[in-house]
Design an enzyme around this catalytic site. Structure first.
Site, PDB file in Angstrom:
ATOM      1  N   TRP A 102       0.760  -1.110  -0.124  1.00 16.02           N
ATOM      2  CA  TRP A 102      -0.017   0.006  -0.012  1.00 16.02           C
ATOM      3  C   TRP A 102       0.905   1.227   0.065  1.00 16.02           C
ATOM      4  CZ3 TRP A 102      -4.469  -0.980  -1.877  1.00 16.02           C
ATOM      5  CH2 TRP A 102      -4.913  -2.368  -1.646  1.00 16.02           C
ATOM      6  N   ASP A 170      -1.723   6.733   6.304  1.00 16.47           N
ATOM      7  CA  ASP A 170      -2.456   5.777   6.103  1.00 16.47           C
ATOM      8  C   ASP A 170      -2.929   5.040   7.367  1.00 16.47           C
ATOM      9  OD1 ASP A 170      -4.539   3.657   5.103  1.00 16.47           O
ATOM     10  OD2 ASP A 170      -3.274   3.202   3.294  1.00 16.47           O
ATOM     11  N   LYS A 194     -12.408  -1.964   7.887  1.00 22.67           N
ATOM     12  CA  LYS A 194     -11.361  -2.671   8.814  1.00 22.67           C
ATOM     13  C   LYS A 194     -11.940  -2.497  10.104  1.00 22.67           C
ATOM     14  CE  LYS A 194      -7.851  -2.663   5.203  1.00 22.67           C
ATOM     15  NZ  LYS A 194      -7.919  -3.731   4.692  1.00 22.67           N
TER      16      LYS A 194
END
Length: 363
Positions: A102, A170, A194
């Site tokens: 990511w 992030d 999540k």
């Protein structure tokens, strides 16, 4: 009926209490005769929903008044572009630390909008650790980190000190899982699927002095100042996802807040890592100080045994343990809503599987 435990990395498990409350609102929200999914985002009822969700998130994370809270769409992947679009400065490179898949995607997107300086990377050891002692260029537009790496199973146990350089994180796979000092960050973003709620919602927490400093012409929907001014209601937001997120925030408060759930998360992770460290069959290759508390990858000595284990786990009601396609093996995502009983059952099943396959050696 067998109790099923969902170890998916996202969309992930939601608290049972939240699902029960959401089911009621799905049919008739607060006695108004309409489903919460039918409410106008301009209605009094929905304004109460979004304002209550924001207030609860502010309490949970101790977000100061000088930060705006936004509920947006597009996932964390859209933030890969919105961050450089809004925070880049002419003549200044954006700094990034590369800790996995990511991070690499965020870096690639950042390069579309200006120079990028990757000041540290753990690619040399296949992202099994978090780089330390990174020097942040004092003239950087910002420093971007992925605080928890969902695929690789690592996390920043310590948040980097960046001085006057805004720190952007992030936090998609660990937001609300541990206490953090918001004032160390210029901007935090997180996909909801999540630890917050259903997919389709992205939370952004941005220091107000960073808002409105974009250069050039940006599409209206990509501007933080537009969304801040409209209080996340410039266009129709992901209304139902915001409603469920608000219920999750209230559930967390009832548990005792982030400090209480962090203690539970540490306990769950300890159960799993203690087993992995003693196992002769299963292994985790992440350097111990950098192990994620949310995402725990593990393997057996062979792909054949991995597949055998995954089939046995599914038959036992332990679902979505397959590792990401780029990494392989297995991965247990043990987010806030995963109960300790789920991790204990996983470890019991792994212990039984190891005994039945004792002829295989440790990875």
């Amino acid at each position: 009926m067998m109790t099923v435990y969902n170890f998916s990395a996202g969309p992930s498990v939601l608290p049972e209490a939240v699902l029960a409350r959401a089911a009621i609102g799905l049919r008739d929200y607060d006695g108004c005769g309409m489903s919460v999914m039918e409410l106008s985002h301009r209605s009094k009822q929905f304004r109460q929903i979004i304002e209550r969700a924001e207030a609860a998130l502010r309490r949970l994370m101790r977000i100061p008044d000088e930060y705006s809270v936004l509920f947006l769409q597009g996932g964390a992947s859209t933030q890969f572009a919105m961050v450089p679009m809004n925070l880049s400065r002419p003549g200044a490179a954006a700094a990034y630390i590369n800790t996995g898949n990511w991070s690499e995607r965020a870096i690639a997107e950042g390069r579309l909008f200006g120079p990028v300086d990757v000041i540290a990377s753990s690619a040399d050891k296949n992202f099994r650790y978090i780089p330390r002692g990174c020097r942040v260029p004092p003239d950087a537009a910002y420093l971007h980190i992925t605080s928890n790496n969902t695929l690789e199973g690592t996390r920043f146990a310590d948040i980097p000190e960046t001085g006057p350089v805004p720190l952007v994180a992030d936090m998609s796979s660990e937001i609300l899982s541990r206490e953090i000092d918001i004032t160390k960050f210029g901007l935090i973003y997180a996909g909801a699927q999540k630890n917050i709620g259903p997919a389709g919602l992205t939370a952004v927490i941005v220091r107000t002095d960073l808002v409105g400093r974009q250069t050039g012409n940006l599409p209206t929907m990509m501007r933080y100042d537009v969304h801040c001014e409209a209080r996340s209601l410039y266009n129709t937001p992901p209304c139902y996802a915001i409603y469920v997120a608000g219920l999750v925030f209230e559930w967390l408060e009832q548990l005792g807040g982030v400090a209480a759930v962090a203690e539970l998360n540490e306990a769950k992770a300890r159960v799993l890592y203690d087993f992995l460290d003693e196992s002769r069959l299963f292994g985790n290759s992440v350097e111990r100080p950098d192990r994620s508390i949310m995402n725990v990858p593990f393997t057996t000595p062979s792909d054949e045994l991995n597949e055998k284990f995954l089939a046995a786990a599914e038959a036992d009601g332990l679902l979505t343990l397959r590792g990401h396609r780029l990494v392989g093996g297995m991965r247990a995502s043990i987010y806030n809503a995963m109960p300790l009983a789920g991790v204990q059952r996983l470890v019991e099943m792994m212990h039984q599987f190891e005994q039945e396959n004792s002829g295989s050696s440790h990875v």
